[in-house]
Design an enzyme around this catalytic site. Structure first.
Site, PDB file in Angstrom:
ATOM      1  N   HIS A 277       0.472 -25.694  13.765  1.00 21.69           N
ATOM      2  CA  HIS A 277       1.832 -26.246  13.879  1.00 21.69           C
ATOM      3  C   HIS A 277       1.866 -27.608  14.593  1.00 21.69           C
ATOM      4  CE1 HIS A 277       2.934 -22.408  12.424  1.00 21.69           C
ATOM      5  NE2 HIS A 277       2.847 -21.764  13.571  1.00 21.69           N
TER       6      HIS A 277
ATOM      7  N   ARG B 191       0.802  -1.210   0.000  1.00 22.76           N
ATOM      8  CA  ARG B 191       0.000   0.000   0.000  1.00 22.76           C
ATOM      9  C   ARG B 191       0.845   1.275   0.000  1.00 22.76           C
ATOM     10  NH1 ARG B 191      -4.388  -0.270   4.612  1.00 22.76           N
ATOM     11  NH2 ARG B 191      -2.446  -0.621   5.709  1.00 22.76           N
TER      12      ARG B 191
ATOM     13  N   HIS C   9       5.229 -22.969   8.388  1.00 17.33           N
ATOM     14  CA  HIS C   9       6.687 -23.028   8.271  1.00 17.33           C
ATOM     15  C   HIS C   9       7.288 -24.180   9.072  1.00 17.33           C
ATOM     16  CE1 HIS C   9       6.297 -20.473  11.858  1.00 17.33           C
ATOM     17  NE2 HIS C   9       7.466 -20.948  12.206  1.00 17.33           N
TER      18      HIS C   9
ATOM     19  N   LYS D 208       3.539 -19.607  25.882  1.00 16.25           N
ATOM     20  CA  LYS D 208       4.450 -18.456  25.870  1.00 16.25           C
ATOM     21  C   LYS D 208       4.980 -18.206  27.282  1.00 16.25           C
ATOM     22  CE  LYS D 208       2.628 -16.189  21.851  1.00 16.25           C
ATOM     23  NZ  LYS D 208       3.751 -16.555  21.005  1.00 16.25           N
TER      24      LYS D 208
ATOM     25  N   LYS E  29      -0.583 -18.181   7.476  1.00 14.54           N
ATOM     26  CA  LYS E  29      -1.513 -18.318   8.576  1.00 14.54           C
ATOM     27  C   LYS E  29      -1.855 -16.933   9.107  1.00 14.54           C
ATOM     28  CE  LYS E  29       0.788 -18.455  12.982  1.00 14.54           C
ATOM     29  NZ  LYS E  29       1.153 -19.162  14.187  1.00 14.54           N
TER      30      LYS E  29
HETATM   31  P1  NAD Z   1       2.108  -6.104   8.435  1.00 21.23           P
HETATM   32  O1  NAD Z   1       0.963  -5.369   9.019  1.00 21.23           O
HETATM   33  O2  NAD Z   1       3.460  -5.830   8.972  1.00 21.23           O
HETATM   34  O3  NAD Z   1       2.153  -5.820   6.865  1.00 21.23           O
HETATM   35  C1  NAD Z   1       0.993  -5.788   6.089  1.00 21.23           C
HETATM   36  C2  NAD Z   1       1.360  -5.521   4.653  1.00 21.23           C
HETATM   37  O4  NAD Z   1       0.154  -5.527   3.904  1.00 21.23           O
HETATM   38  C3  NAD Z   1       2.023  -4.180   4.392  1.00 21.23           C
HETATM   39  O5  NAD Z   1       3.017  -4.341   3.413  1.00 21.23           O
HETATM   40  C4  NAD Z   1       0.886  -3.325   3.845  1.00 21.23           C
HETATM   41  O6  NAD Z   1       1.312  -2.308   2.963  1.00 21.23           O
HETATM   42  C5  NAD Z   1       0.106  -4.365   3.083  1.00 21.23           C
HETATM   43  N1  NAD Z   1      -1.298  -3.961   2.916  1.00 21.23           N
HETATM   44  C6  NAD Z   1      -2.218  -3.736   3.884  1.00 21.23           C
HETATM   45  N2  NAD Z   1      -3.390  -3.364   3.316  1.00 21.23           N
HETATM   46  C7  NAD Z   1      -3.194  -3.339   1.965  1.00 21.23           C
HETATM   47  C8  NAD Z   1      -4.007  -3.021   0.863  1.00 21.23           C
HETATM   48  N3  NAD Z   1      -5.284  -2.661   1.001  1.00 21.23           N
HETATM   49  N4  NAD Z   1      -3.480  -3.108  -0.359  1.00 21.23           N
HETATM   50  C9  NAD Z   1      -2.201  -3.506  -0.535  1.00 21.23           C
HETATM   51  N5  NAD Z   1      -1.379  -3.810   0.480  1.00 21.23           N
HETATM   52  C10 NAD Z   1      -1.869  -3.725   1.712  1.00 21.23           C
HETATM   53  O7  NAD Z   1       1.739  -7.636   8.540  1.00 21.23           O
HETATM   54  P2  NAD Z   1       2.738  -8.887   8.647  1.00 21.23           P
HETATM   55  O8  NAD Z   1       3.134  -9.074  10.069  1.00 21.23           O
HETATM   56  O9  NAD Z   1       3.806  -8.784   7.632  1.00 21.23           O
HETATM   57  O10 NAD Z   1       1.769 -10.115   8.328  1.00 21.23           O
HETATM   58  C11 NAD Z   1       1.306 -10.412   7.020  1.00 21.23           C
HETATM   59  C12 NAD Z   1       0.507 -11.710   7.063  1.00 21.23           C
HETATM   60  O11 NAD Z   1       1.337 -12.779   7.475  1.00 21.23           O
HETATM   61  C13 NAD Z   1      -0.649 -11.687   8.052  1.00 21.23           C
HETATM   62  O12 NAD Z   1      -1.681 -12.483   7.571  1.00 21.23           O
HETATM   63  C14 NAD Z   1      -0.053 -12.340   9.285  1.00 21.23           C
HETATM   64  O13 NAD Z   1      -1.021 -12.924  10.108  1.00 21.23           O
HETATM   65  C15 NAD Z   1       0.818 -13.382   8.639  1.00 21.23           C
HETATM   66  N6  NAD Z   1       1.942 -13.831   9.472  1.00 21.23           N
HETATM   67  C16 NAD Z   1       2.843 -12.930   9.943  1.00 21.23           C
HETATM   68  C17 NAD Z   1       3.907 -13.377  10.704  1.00 21.23           C
HETATM   69  C18 NAD Z   1       4.953 -12.427  11.212  1.00 21.23           C
HETATM   70  O14 NAD Z   1       5.899 -12.901  11.822  1.00 21.23           O
HETATM   71  N7  NAD Z   1       4.834 -11.133  10.992  1.00 21.23           N
HETATM   72  C19 NAD Z   1       4.051 -14.740  10.987  1.00 21.23           C
HETATM   73  C20 NAD Z   1       3.111 -15.636  10.474  1.00 21.23           C
HETATM   74  C21 NAD Z   1       2.067 -15.166   9.713  1.00 21.23           C
END
Ligand code: NAD
Length: 484
Positions: A240, A51, A178, A331, A148
């Site tokens: 997991h 975004r 993972h 945790k 997830k």
């Molecule tokens: P985040 O909030 O850090 O990043 C979200 C991303 O989505 C950003 O790049 C943002 O620009 C983009 N985004 C949001 N709305 C948008 C839109 N309308 N159009 C285009 N892009 C858009 O989230 P994250 O922590 O990176 O997590 C992403 C996914 O992975 C989630 O589903 C989360 O549950 C999953 N996940 C994250 C982790 C982790 O360690 N962060 C681990 C496992 C799973």
């Protein structure tokens, strides 16, 4: 021993959410390591799509910083970094609008593998899938990768599956867990199905019970808002721990290929008996001080969400009838460790004196911190003084056995992304598996809600609530110690 790296075919990988936490911590550093290893072809292309307003140079700088922060190597140790960054571009895309899609389409090349990584909130999965289709990008050979949480119950998982199935076939959808990408998890299959030694003993006649523990030291910290709506059952057990349970308990697949492996995993989930309420313990960490209690991090200061679960389950089939499987995760526990322990029965009769002691073989599969396996065997304690028995480990740590190159094994994300490019779904969850796992999990959570269940409090740096120890104790068994 030098590990063989086979480069994958040229690809265009679009990372939706390419500026997010997961992309910066795991996906992009993982791709960089594959680039350094020579597995990512020089002409591969990675496109961040998110975004934020940003140009390609700004994106490369963001990724440069992320790699320095999360790859763990010093800048001078990454001579390939600029080469990797030159493979990156960026497009500002609105997942729920039309902005950026045409530009994205123009960046994609002909005759390359196309993969779209949905590293965004699940609420955007359907929107992105639909726009890929509308823009002519959901071709039959395109792949999508989803993260997830895949639903928060059976109904929402079914809805998510449906929203993706409207635009993609099941063989195009890669649901990441993972844990399945870990070297040891695959080694578990090699040990089970590549040796004659274990499989004949792999049943309730010889195995007393199995313990699966995934312990974390971290608190919910900044994730309190998200976690409070989830809890350990949804966040860890349904996915997991369930996947580990499947791999340890499944029948030998006819072939190590996606359909056969996933069919066998599904049969395990479907054979799981409902869990009796008194066979499950929920906990919540409670403390004063700097890090505080779970409730200090949750949005709701009276939250009843669990940060710990321990349970006993049974698989209703010939192989496992009578052998319980205990699962435990939480945790703020004493150490960060994930392991599976297969505890064999005692010998049927001891030929030694009582003071020689009775011992059991335990096969331990360690997922972290040091991936490896250990088989406890009973031998005579050396020296004079009669026959006293002692357990010694036959350590099968990869680095000891296979040399220093074994430490260079790709991390789970690296391996799984390369599997997507290769088109190999073996280590990804199929839609029906995810739904079956929710179908088993839902009644447990609904039961807690109906009973207004209050989690048992536990101290940080402990092994969880006292009741979890009792769960084992009642069966005349003991959890393995949680240690680093
Ligand atoms: P985040 O909030 O850090 O990043 C979200 C991303 O989505 C950003 O790049 C943002 O620009 C983009 N985004 C949001 N709305 C948008 C839109 N309308 N159009 C285009 N892009 C858009 O989230 P994250 O922590 O990176 O997590 C992403 C996914 O992975 C989630 O589903 C989360 O549950 C999953 N996940 C994250 C982790 C982790 O360690 N962060 C681990 C496992 C799973």
């Amino acid at each position: 021993m030098v590990s063989r790296v086979i480069p994958v075919n040229p690809f265009d990988l679009v990372v939706f959410g390419g500026t997010g936490d997961l992309a910066r911590r795991k996906i992009l550093p993982g791709l960089f390591r594959r680039f350094c290893a020579g597995q990512m072809p020089q002409d591969a292309q990675v496109i961040g799509a998110a975004r934020s307003e940003m140009d390609a140079e700004g994106y490369r700088q963001m990724v440069r910083d992320a790699i320095h922060e999360f790859d763990g190597r010093r800048p001078e140790e990454c001579p390939e970094l600029e080469g990797f960054l030159s493979r990156l571009s960026y497009v500002q895309v609105d997942a729920q609008g039309e902005g950026g899609w045409q530009e994205l389409k123009e960046l994609l090349r002909k005759d390359t593998v196309k993969a779209f990584y949905f590293s965004v909130a699940p609420s955007l999965f359907g929107d992105i899938a639909e726009r890929l289709k509308n823009n002519g990008l959901a071709k039959r050979d395109a792949r999508i990768v989803v993260e997830k949480p895949f639903g928060r119950d059976l109904a929402s998982a079914q809805a998510l599956n449906k929203s993706l199935a409207a635009y993609f076939h099941e063989d195009q959808i890669y649901r990441i867990d993972h844990y399945l990408g870990k070297e040891t998890v695959q080694n578990l299959m090699a040990v089970r199905f590549g040796n004659m030694l274990f499989e004949p003993l792999w049943n309730s006649q010889y195995i007393d019970h199995i313990q699966i523990t995934v312990a974390e030291t971290v608190s919910v910290g900044g994730r309190g808002g998200y976690y409070d709506k989830s809890g350990a059952m949804r966040d860890m057990v349904q996915n997991h721990l369930m996947q580990l349970l499947c791999l340890i308990a499944m029948e030998p697949p006819s072939k190590f290929e996606p359909g056969a492996v996933r069919d066998e995993k599904l049969k395990v989930i479907r054979a799981l008996e409902p869990v009796e309420p008194h066979h499950i313990v929920r906990g919540q960490y409670d403390a004063q001080g700097d890090e505080g209690s779970y409730r200090d991090h949750a949005e709701n200061p009276r939250s009843r969400t669990e940060s710990f679960v321990a349970l006993k389950c049974h698989i209703s089939n010939w192989r496992w009838a009578g052998t319980p499987i205990y699962l435990r995760t939480g945790k703020r526990l004493r150490a960060r460790t994930s392991e599976i322990a297969v505890v064999f029965k005692e010998t049927p009769h001891s030929i030694f004196d009582d003071d020689a002691g009775r011992h059991r073989n335990i096969l331990t599969i360690r997922l972290q911190p040091n991936e490896g396996m250990e088989l406890g065997v009973t031998i005579k304690e050396p020296g004079p003084g009669g026959m006293r028995l002692v357990d010694v480990p036959l350590d099968m740590s990869f680095s000891d056995a296979l040399g220093p190159d074994a430490e260079e094994v790709p991390d789970a994300y690296e391996r799984l992304i390369m599997d997507v490019i290769r088109g190999n779904q073996t280590l990804f969850m199929r839609g029906d598996e995810v739904e079956a796992a929710w179908a088993w999990t839902d009644p447990i959570i609904e039961g807690w809600e109906a009973r207004n269940d209050v989690p048992k409090l536990y101290d940080p740096m402990s092994s969880g609530p006292e009741d979890s120890l009792m769960l084992m104790h009642r069966d005349g068994r003991k959890w393995r110690e949680i240690r680093p």
